[in-house]
Design a protein around this motif. Sequence first.
Motif, PDB file in Angstrom:
ATOM      1  N   GLY A 176       0.817  -1.194   0.000  1.00  0.00           N
ATOM      2  CA  GLY A 176       0.000   0.000   0.000  1.00  0.00           C
ATOM      3  C   GLY A 176       0.854   1.248   0.000  1.00  0.00           C
ATOM      4  N   THR A 177       0.192   2.394  -0.097  1.00  0.00           N
ATOM      5  CA  THR A 177       0.895   3.659  -0.216  1.00  0.00           C
ATOM      6  C   THR A 177      -0.041   4.788   0.187  1.00  0.00           C
ATOM      7  OG1 THR A 177       2.020   5.116  -1.799  1.00  0.00           O
ATOM      8  CG2 THR A 177       0.194   3.817  -2.626  1.00  0.00           C
ATOM      9  N   ASP A 237      -2.017   8.328  -0.317  1.00  0.00           N
ATOM     10  CA  ASP A 237      -2.627   8.883  -1.520  1.00  0.00           C
ATOM     11  C   ASP A 237      -1.867  10.073  -2.078  1.00  0.00           C
ATOM     12  OD1 ASP A 237      -4.702   7.029  -1.545  1.00  0.00           O
ATOM     13  OD2 ASP A 237      -5.962   8.250  -0.226  1.00  0.00           O
ATOM     14  N   SER A 270       2.376   7.346  -6.657  1.00  0.00           N
ATOM     15  CA  SER A 270       3.350   6.566  -5.914  1.00  0.00           C
ATOM     16  C   SER A 270       3.947   5.468  -6.792  1.00  0.00           C
ATOM     17  CB  SER A 270       2.678   5.921  -4.698  1.00  0.00           C
ATOM     18  OG  SER A 270       3.491   4.916  -4.150  1.00  0.00           O
ATOM     19  N   LYS A 279       2.444   1.933  -6.303  1.00  0.00           N
ATOM     20  CA  LYS A 279       1.133   1.717  -6.913  1.00  0.00           C
ATOM     21  C   LYS A 279       1.254   1.622  -8.427  1.00  0.00           C
ATOM     22  CE  LYS A 279      -3.585   3.509  -7.167  1.00  0.00           C
ATOM     23  NZ  LYS A 279      -4.528   4.563  -6.708  1.00  0.00           N
ATOM     24  N   THR A 303       2.802  -1.805  -9.336  1.00  0.00           N
ATOM     25  CA  THR A 303       1.885  -2.911  -9.036  1.00  0.00           C
ATOM     26  C   THR A 303       0.760  -2.960 -10.070  1.00  0.00           C
ATOM     27  OG1 THR A 303       2.364  -2.647  -6.677  1.00  0.00           O
ATOM     28  CG2 THR A 303       0.455  -3.966  -7.262  1.00  0.00           C
ATOM     29  N   GLN A 304       0.251  -1.797 -10.428  1.00  0.00           N
ATOM     30  CA  GLN A 304      -0.800  -1.730 -11.441  1.00  0.00           C
ATOM     31  C   GLN A 304      -0.289  -2.231 -12.795  1.00  0.00           C
ATOM     32  OE1 GLN A 304      -2.281   2.253 -12.181  1.00  0.00           O
ATOM     33  NE2 GLN A 304      -4.229   1.484 -12.923  1.00  0.00           N
ATOM     34  N   MET A 361      -4.291  -3.297  -2.466  1.00  0.00           N
ATOM     35  CA  MET A 361      -3.335  -2.871  -1.457  1.00  0.00           C
ATOM     36  C   MET A 361      -3.827  -3.285  -0.067  1.00  0.00           C
ATOM     37  SD  MET A 361      -0.959  -1.499  -3.177  1.00  0.00           S
ATOM     38  CE  MET A 361      -0.628  -0.763  -4.773  1.00  0.00           C
ATOM     39  N   HIS A 370      -7.675   1.494  -2.774  1.00  0.00           N
ATOM     40  CA  HIS A 370      -7.683   0.309  -3.642  1.00  0.00           C
ATOM     41  C   HIS A 370      -7.421  -0.941  -2.800  1.00  0.00           C
ATOM     42  CE1 HIS A 370      -7.953  -0.454  -8.000  1.00  0.00           C
ATOM     43  NE2 HIS A 370      -7.291  -1.563  -7.757  1.00  0.00           N
ATOM     44  N   CYS A 398       9.754   1.171  -4.718  1.00  0.00           N
ATOM     45  CA  CYS A 398       8.940   1.884  -3.741  1.00  0.00           C
ATOM     46  C   CYS A 398       9.847   2.785  -2.904  1.00  0.00           C
ATOM     47  CB  CYS A 398       8.216   0.879  -2.847  1.00  0.00           C
ATOM     48  SG  CYS A 398       9.343  -0.286  -2.035  1.00  0.00           S
TER      49      CYS A 398
END
Length: 373
Positions: A36-37, A39, A96, A99, A102-103, A126, A131, A299
Amino acid sequence: MSGREYRMLIKPAFTPEPGFTHGQAPRTAVLLCNLGTPDAPTAKALRTYLAEFLGDRRVVEIPRLLWMAILHGIILRIRPAKSALKYASIWTAEGSPLKVWTQRQAQALQEAFNQHGEDVIVDYAMRYGSHNIPSQLDALKAQGATRVLVLPAYPQYSGTTTASVFDAFYRWGLGTRLLPEFRFINHYHDHPGYIGALAARVRQHWTQHGQAERLVMSFHGVPERTLYLGDPYHCECYKTARLLAEALGLQKDQYQVTFQSRFGKAKWLQPYTEPTLIAMAQQGIKRVDLICPGFTSDCLETLEEIAQEAQEAFHHAGGETFHYIACLNDSPPWVDGMRSLCLQHMQGWPMPTHQSQDLDISRQQALGLGADN
């Protein structure tokens, strides 16, 4: 009172199910789950994100009441502003990096399945922040997914990461009436597709820049006590390192395993990354390559902590050339590796689309028994 009116008076114990049409094909899905990250790279966004992340009892195993007092009384008052500056230094126009990558991994994996004629839905989620896992599981159900393979972005199993992802699935299941069939990938630290993709990444770097005197393999740290409590993470990191070294033809004196990202004053897995790099420079090692095998997506921990802070420490101690080797991200060897890993764990699950004639027959039979649609 009709059945519909009765249901409106009683608050449902479970989330309403998506609409269903008899004869629709059951589908298989893969959900790629990363940490996760926040926003945005702001103190406000970091405060929200860190409260959820550091509030997870899997992440911090200090007695709950004591830790909540420390977290909300001290850490969330100080750390968000400092962390926001770090995130700002690596933030991109798309958001980020974690994100974004990963997407892109999920999209590339979807394309790989499509190219092989395999009917698989691929999405990402995440563990913390937007998301999130519950929202994406709801979305997969709405698309007709009845089988879900959970692919954590963590090659090495740890209770602080992998187990926390599974917790989120279990909690979602408590409020769900019709559960999909789940399969969980616990780890893939020694999977040939993963090791091969890492080796390809390093070889690509060596082809472009030449080979350094030492290859440092830096993994995310965890408290040392977790090793003695039964967490396999430490051993799996070392096995990954050994297999990668063998794939690259390295001798023991040509690579070094380290651990980064310490938090708090407790003893964590050693040797620590930055002190090791400083010691190498002081010993006369002028050129170092560093890769982070435990992170499949670039990251904050790789782009800021390693590529910026660790590199500066190495140079300040007398080192001359420091190269950070990017994570696997959406490199073709890793996309192939992910697909191979998924197929291994989806054995027995049908993936081609069912024949439309069979579905029509099933639908007509259901309608003949009184189904609405």
